[in-house]
Design a protein around this motif. Structure first.
Motif, PDB file in Angstrom:
ATOM      1  N   GLY A 170       0.805  -1.212   0.000  1.00  0.00           N
ATOM      2  CA  GLY A 170       0.000   0.000   0.000  1.00  0.00           C
ATOM      3  C   GLY A 170       0.832   1.253   0.000  1.00  0.00           C
ATOM      4  N   ARG A 212     -10.636   1.254  -8.058  1.00  0.00           N
ATOM      5  CA  ARG A 212     -10.488   2.703  -7.898  1.00  0.00           C
ATOM      6  C   ARG A 212     -10.522   3.122  -6.437  1.00  0.00           C
ATOM      7  NH1 ARG A 212     -12.651   6.434 -12.681  1.00  0.00           N
ATOM      8  NH2 ARG A 212     -11.887   5.194 -14.432  1.00  0.00           N
ATOM      9  N   GLU A 213     -11.375   2.503  -5.663  1.00  0.00           N
ATOM     10  CA  GLU A 213     -11.478   2.876  -4.250  1.00  0.00           C
ATOM     11  C   GLU A 213     -10.142   2.655  -3.544  1.00  0.00           C
ATOM     12  OE1 GLU A 213     -14.044   1.660  -0.233  1.00  0.00           O
ATOM     13  OE2 GLU A 213     -14.536   0.779  -2.186  1.00  0.00           O
ATOM     14  N   TRP A 214      -9.489   1.530  -3.847  1.00  0.00           N
ATOM     15  CA  TRP A 214      -8.198   1.234  -3.226  1.00  0.00           C
ATOM     16  C   TRP A 214      -7.149   2.244  -3.679  1.00  0.00           C
ATOM     17  CZ3 TRP A 214      -3.121  -0.015  -4.239  1.00  0.00           C
ATOM     18  CH2 TRP A 214      -2.406  -0.631  -3.201  1.00  0.00           C
ATOM     19  N   ASP A 218      -7.606   5.279  -4.848  1.00  0.00           N
ATOM     20  CA  ASP A 218      -7.914   6.610  -4.333  1.00  0.00           C
ATOM     21  C   ASP A 218      -7.554   6.750  -2.859  1.00  0.00           C
ATOM     22  OD1 ASP A 218      -8.837   7.346  -6.812  1.00  0.00           O
ATOM     23  OD2 ASP A 218     -10.951   7.020  -6.344  1.00  0.00           O
ATOM     24  N   ARG A 219      -7.520   5.642  -2.158  1.00  0.00           N
ATOM     25  CA  ARG A 219      -7.120   5.681  -0.744  1.00  0.00           C
ATOM     26  C   ARG A 219      -5.614   5.642  -0.589  1.00  0.00           C
ATOM     27  NH1 ARG A 219      -8.949   0.788   1.254  1.00  0.00           N
ATOM     28  NH2 ARG A 219      -6.828  -0.085   1.228  1.00  0.00           N
ATOM     29  N   GLU A 220      -4.929   4.792  -1.359  1.00  0.00           N
ATOM     30  CA  GLU A 220      -3.506   4.547  -1.146  1.00  0.00           C
ATOM     31  C   GLU A 220      -2.586   5.520  -1.885  1.00  0.00           C
ATOM     32  OE1 GLU A 220      -2.442   2.487   1.126  1.00  0.00           O
ATOM     33  OE2 GLU A 220      -4.491   1.854   1.566  1.00  0.00           O
ATOM     34  N   ILE A 239      -1.528   8.553   0.055  1.00  0.00           N
ATOM     35  CA  ILE A 239      -0.606   8.204   1.145  1.00  0.00           C
ATOM     36  C   ILE A 239       0.823   8.172   0.638  1.00  0.00           C
ATOM     37  CG2 ILE A 239       0.049   6.407   2.796  1.00  0.00           C
ATOM     38  CD1 ILE A 239      -2.913   5.620   2.935  1.00  0.00           C
ATOM     39  N   TYR A 278      -2.584   9.988 -11.579  1.00  0.00           N
ATOM     40  CA  TYR A 278      -1.929  10.407 -10.341  1.00  0.00           C
ATOM     41  C   TYR A 278      -0.446  10.721 -10.543  1.00  0.00           C
ATOM     42  CZ  TYR A 278      -5.864   9.166  -7.294  1.00  0.00           C
ATOM     43  OH  TYR A 278      -7.075   9.117  -6.643  1.00  0.00           O
TER      44      TYR A 278
END
Length: 320
Positions: free
Chosen positions: A27, A50-52, A54-56, A59, A88
């Motif tokens: 991650g 995408r959810e993963w 957008d979270r990682e 970070i 990104y």
């Protein structure tokens, strides 16, 4: 002695060490730590949820100002997943297990380095034809998934190095300390892609039970099989098997793979055992070098230690 290679010059990193983009467990925090340490941190985006991402991604982006990348399971993604990831601004995008041809132009347009992992010479030739900037030669000692009919790292890497020249090649499979990195460099590789060793770090997204299993694991306890994919109902193509530590379902079904494929009840039994806590939620993916993993350091400190160990090993070899 600085370990400067074609890879470090291409990607702008200090050490020829790359975090394997292990699905889910690599991650943002782990990728950022590896990049801060001077290696190339790679997010394990797997099928590109995408959810993963957008979270990682935020970070890793906030955790380092050094280059980082994203890795995908080629057979599991679509063009939208790649487009979303490259938006990104990763420095590199890596594809493993499948034909990355449909996604190459998107990576090129984004200005990212194209890294392609290969498990046989046909895949290596395809990677060269596609214009890969970096090729990863994965041997069968690697933890997690790989080719059912792959080759060992030691003889496979130099063949790919010769075939792909002047494209830099990274060695993968059975590398868990600086001596393994030194060996990869001696084989002509420009660095190493390392997975299992980085699972046992403070930043890895893994359950403590998995970390403990890796630290306590032994290479002779690892096994390459497709049985756990079958019983889990995984979508992994049958051309790939996975190396894991021992597992009750391997013991139960070993030698009866054909029977397992048609046994619907076994999948429900597996899910029931997971729900009751009898077996872990996921198999423990681990390579043959798991014996060398005895602690759980910060990934940034680990990168520095691996580089220092490799320098020492190469110096000793030179003196001999």
């Amino acid at each position: 002695m600085a370990l400067s290679t074609e890879f470090t010059e291409l990607l702008g990193v200090r050490h020829p060490i790359v975090l394997a983009p292990m699905g889910g467990s690599a991650g943002g925090a782990l990728a950022a730590a590896v990049s801060r340490g001077g290696g190339l941190g790679m997010l394990g985006a797997a099928d590109g949820q995408r959810e993963w991402l957008d979270r990682e991604v935020p970070i890793v982006a906030s955790g380092t100002d050094q280059p980082w990348g994203v890795g995908f399971l080629t057979w599991a993604i679509d063009a939208g997943a790649v487009e979303h990831a490259v938006s990104y601004g990763p420095r590199a995008v890596m594809f493993s297990f499948g034909d990355p041809g449909p996604f190459v132009d998107r990576v090129r347009r984004a200005g990212a380095a194209l890294i392609i992992q290969v498990t046989d010479l046909d895949e290596a030739r395809r990677a060269v034809d596609l214009g890969a900037d970096v090729i990863v030669a994965q041997g069968t000692e690697a933890g997690g998934h790989g080719a059912r009919r792959g080759r060992s790292t030691l003889p496979f890497v130099p063949v790919v190095v010769d075939l792909a020249a002047p494209v830099p090649v990274l060695a993968a499979g059975g590398i868990a300390d600086g001596r393994g990195l030194a060996a990869a460099l001696a084989l002509g590789a420009a660095g190493a892609l390392i997975g299992t060793r980085f699972q046992a770090t403070a930043e890895a997204l893994v359950d403590p039970e998995i970390t403990r299993a890796i630290v306590e694991g032994r290479g002779e306890d690892t096994e390459r099989s497709s049985m756990l994919d079958v019983v889990r109902g995984s979508r992994w193509p049958s051309t790939y098997t996975a190396r894991t530590l021992g597992h009750p379902y391997l013991d139960r079904w070993r030698g009866r793979e054909a029977e397992l494929a048609g046994d619907v009840r076994s999948r429900q039994d597996y899910q029931d055992d997971v729900a009751r806590g009898v077996i872990p939620r996921l198999p423990v993916w681990a390579g043959e070098a798991v014996d060398l993993i005895t602690d759980v350091p910060s990934a940034a400190d680990l990168v520095a230690a691996l580089a220092s160990q490799a320098e020492d090993a190469l110096s000793r070899a030179g003196r001999r």
